[in-house]
Design a protein around this motif. Structure first.
Motif, PDB file in Angstrom:
ATOM      1  N   THR A 296     -22.227  23.526 -18.726  1.00  0.00           N
ATOM      2  CA  THR A 296     -21.703  22.275 -18.777  1.00  0.00           C
ATOM      3  C   THR A 296     -22.306  21.550 -17.660  1.00  0.00           C
ATOM      4  N   PRO A 297     -23.607  21.042 -17.880  1.00  0.00           N
ATOM      5  CA  PRO A 297     -24.456  20.459 -16.611  1.00  0.00           C
ATOM      6  C   PRO A 297     -23.843  19.504 -16.057  1.00  0.00           C
ATOM      7  N   ASN A 298     -24.053  19.398 -14.913  1.00  0.00           N
ATOM      8  CA  ASN A 298     -23.439  18.214 -13.769  1.00  0.00           C
ATOM      9  C   ASN A 298     -24.669  17.467 -13.757  1.00  0.00           C
ATOM     10  N   PRO A 299     -24.373  15.944 -14.259  1.00  0.00           N
ATOM     11  CA  PRO A 299     -25.793  15.137 -14.246  1.00  0.00           C
ATOM     12  C   PRO A 299     -26.172  14.861 -12.837  1.00  0.00           C
ATOM     13  N   ALA A 309     -33.974  16.397 -18.288  1.00  0.00           N
ATOM     14  CA  ALA A 309     -33.391  16.789 -19.601  1.00  0.00           C
ATOM     15  C   ALA A 309     -33.402  18.218 -19.515  1.00  0.00           C
ATOM     16  N   LEU A 310     -32.418  19.090 -20.346  1.00  0.00           N
ATOM     17  CA  LEU A 310     -32.290  20.176 -20.610  1.00  0.00           C
ATOM     18  C   LEU A 310     -32.134  20.528 -22.050  1.00  0.00           C
ATOM     19  N   MET A 333     -25.699  15.694 -21.884  1.00  0.00           N
ATOM     20  CA  MET A 333     -25.258  15.299 -20.694  1.00  0.00           C
ATOM     21  C   MET A 333     -24.810  13.886 -20.576  1.00  0.00           C
ATOM     22  N   GLN A 334     -24.106  13.511 -19.516  1.00  0.00           N
ATOM     23  CA  GLN A 334     -23.550  12.217 -19.386  1.00  0.00           C
ATOM     24  C   GLN A 334     -24.602  11.075 -19.520  1.00  0.00           C
ATOM     25  N   PRO A 335     -24.225  10.087 -20.519  1.00  0.00           N
ATOM     26  CA  PRO A 335     -25.253   9.061 -21.031  1.00  0.00           C
ATOM     27  C   PRO A 335     -25.786   8.431 -19.972  1.00  0.00           C
TER      28      PRO A 335
END
Length: 356
Positions: A296-299, A309-310, A333-335
């Motif tokens: 759950t990546p943190n932008p 990007a991941l 991720m968060q747009p």
């Protein structure tokens, strides 16, 4: 360290492709070995090509010629020219030993590793690094005969234990890491245009399987003009990608292997794309950063690391072994926070501190 002033975009090496990403890493590591000033690698953006930063100008043709100097002269005898003596291992003669000669008895592996480490200390030799990026001496597996002979309630610890190899190599049938390296090198020696094509526009070859890094190499019947299923690998990109394996550190504890950027739970390769140019040293820090492996990546944290990007690519399975990696899937991720964003001073400070 002076900043490189020349940039060369590598149009065929897209960051969203596992083969393209690994081939870009291989290009970086090989040019680092060959050039006096360390090159750097970045990406034009998410789902965009790699960019090589150097202190001298290069065309694609000149870069391909430079990379070709590292092709082995006799790939069937020793296919890894940059670190001779690693891939020319004989298969262990003990009954039940693995097919791949790099899966060797642990005592033999530690003896070789000590010898390479001593050469690294005394002569700045690079083979210890290559040995530990391809052969995992920290996670072991019993031989075939050991497994079958043991009672169900007994441990295999008393049998012969063999090293594992990097999970980035997917083993199918009789495939081994050395013979995959050999076949890629043989194609590049036979046709020197393969390395140039690897950088600008991939050239697929019938009946060449690759190293299970590219899902399109499986060659389904509907994908080829003659309507028959056939392997269609990319020798130049595969040869470069195999050299990219050295970017990933192998760890583990006895029966639980681990590797940088490899998700052992889902058997998937997960990697970042970044804006700030990195050397092989600072890139190692970035790849091992915990935020690049977060489900759950943190932008905001990724933005501070310069990551745009991941991607993730699970390993497929075939009836007779490992299959190729799937196409790269972007990790949501968060747009609007990361795409086309530029790194901040926080990113540069963070990596400098973590690199020591």
């Amino acid at each position: 360290m002076p900043t490189p002033t020349h940039q060369l975009e590598l149009p065929a090496l897209y960051g969203s492709s596992p083969l393209g990403f690994l081939a870009a890493l291989g290009t970086l590591h090989l040019t680092t070995h060959l050039l006096d000033e360390a090159p750097r690698l970045s990406w034009s953006g998410p789902d965009a090509p790699a960019v090589l930063h150097t202190h001298q100008p290069f065309t694609h043709q000149a870069l391909a010629r430079l990379l070709a100097t590292q092709l082995p002269t006799q790939p069937d005898k020793d296919p890894l020219a940059v670190a001779p003596g690693i891939l020319d291992q004989p298969r262990h003669p003990e009954p039940g030993s693995p097919n791949d000669p790099l899966q060797m008895p642990i005592d033999e592996a530690l003896t070789q590793l000590r010898r390479h480490a001593e050469a690294e200390r005394d002569h700045d030799d690079n083979r210890a690094h290559w040995f530990t990026s391809l052969i995992n001496t920290l996670s072991l597996t019993p031989g075939k005969s050991d497994k079958s002979a043991l009672p169900k309630n007994k441990s295999a610890i008393h049998g012969t234990l063999y090293t594992r190899t990097t999970p980035y190599f997917g083993r199918s049938g009789q495939m081994t890491l050395p013979n995959n390296w050999t076949k890629a090198a043989q194609h590049c020696l036979k046709d020197p245009t393969h390395l140039h094509a690897a950088l600008i526009r991939w050239q697929r070859v019938d009946d060449y399987a690759g190293a299970n890094l590219d899902h399109l190499s499986t060659g389904d019947a509907h994908m080829v003009s003659h309507g028959k299923a056939t392997q269609q690998g990319v020798p130049g990109a595969t040869w470069l990608a195999l050299h990219g394996f050295t970017a990933f550190r192998l760890t583990g504890n006895t029966n639980r292997p681990q590797a940088t950027s490899w998700d052992t739970t889902n058997h998937a390769f997960t990697w970042p794309i970044w804006h700030q140019p990195h050397t092989t040293t600072t890139l190692a820090t970035l790849l091992e950063h915990p935020d690049t492996r977060n489900h759950t990546p943190n932008p905001t944290r990724l933005h501070n690391l310069g990551i745009t990007a991941l991607y993730t690519a699970p390993r497929t399975r075939l009836p007779y072994g490992d299959g190729p990696l799937e196409p790269g899937h972007p990790i949501p991720m968060q747009p609007g926070r990361l795409r086309n964003s530029k790194p901040t001073a926080t990113h540069r400070t963070t990596l400098k501190q973590e690199a020591g």
